[in-house]
Write an enzyme that holds these catalytic residues in place. Sequence first.
Site, short mmCIF file in Angstrom:
data_model
loop_
_atom_site.label_atom_id
_atom_site.label_comp_id
_atom_site.label_asym_id
_atom_site.label_seq_id
_atom_site.Cartn_x
_atom_site.Cartn_y
_atom_site.Cartn_z
CG ASP A 7 -1.93 1.10 1.00
OD1 ASP A 7 -2.30 1.57 0.32
OD2 ASP A 7 -2.24 1.58 2.34
CD GLU A 68 -4.56 1.80 -2.98
OE1 GLU A 68 -4.70 1.04 -1.90
OE2 GLU A 68 -4.62 2.98 -2.99
CG ASP A 141 -1.07 3.05 5.88
OD1 ASP A 141 -0.96 4.04 5.05
OD2 ASP A 141 -1.28 3.44 7.10
#
Lengths: 183, 183
Positions: A7, A68, A141
């Site tokens: 992330d 991501e 996260d």
Amino acid sequence: MRVLGVDPGLTRCGIGVVEGTTGRPLRMVAVGVVRTDAGSATAGRLVLIERGIEEWLDAHRPEAVAVERVFSQHNVRTVMGTAQASAVAMLCAARRGLPVALHTPSEVKAAVTGSGRADKAQVGAMVTRLLRLAAPPRPADAADALALAICHIWRAPAHNRLEQAHAAAAGRGAVRPSKDSST
Amino acid sequence: MRVLGVDPGLTRCGIGVVEGTTGRPLRMVAVGVVRTDAGSATAGRLVLIERGIEEWLDAHRPEAVAVERVFSQHNVRTVMGTAQASAVAMLCAARRGLPVALHTPSEVKAAVTGSGRADKAQVGAMVTRLLRLAAPPRPADAADALALAICHIWRAPAHNRLEQAHAAAAGRGAVRPSKDSST
């Protein structure tokens, strides 16, 4: 299949490693965050993120890396840093010859909760349940990085069939996948 | 002072090396473009850009690297790639311990043409004149990379004085630069 999810972020870059295959229970291998000082210059922060990701790749030897996919319609102030951190993650993986997959936040949410509009708490709760953890991973996260890895494990078979279909179609000079492409 | 300027981009990453100091004629050392295939996956493209920049740094040994500061208000489709390519440039420089400076497009235009709103042709014309070239460098990304290097050479003394002022102020527990800070 062992997947390292990232992330991306300059201040907190979530990293989670998950092992498993579709239809079998998943196992969390490790989870954590690479942090850099928001007051430091970007170039130096990118070096620290590279070093952190390299350590995770060395320690856990994943077969694939899921990052991501960053969209620019997000918060304008943070999106550049997110794009830069994601570039470092992609670079580290591709340099080792590891396949890199990008998944959008809504693909990840839909994979773990069934809804592309799920909130952070819902994603955290499902990650906890799917990996049979005692508590949701913190910070968010870290939980998001695990969700990315789970999303990739579950999406990978379909994704691979699609790639094979495209490759087969390209080989025949056609661009549409055909019926025999998933064999 | 030898500066390597980078006009970041995934498809064309302009690179220009300029040598000089304020008040003396500038000299172009080299100029070129690192290209990657727009049809390839981003992760692999970032690896090629890293390799290209590393070759330039090895070949020309600059003392500083100047990278265009990317803003997200630009074209939404290309800005993510630009941010990612700029991350690779910053990473390559900082990993070697080279100072990295970011300059905005309008700072660069103002430095070489006197106007922050100058167009590509004007920037190209001034780069050609300032470096005493036979013709404007092509493509425009290459000319922009030279302009960035020139901008950095001319801004660096002021920039360094400002850094020293901040450092001095921080050392005294104050935040404002004082009169003796530039000595």
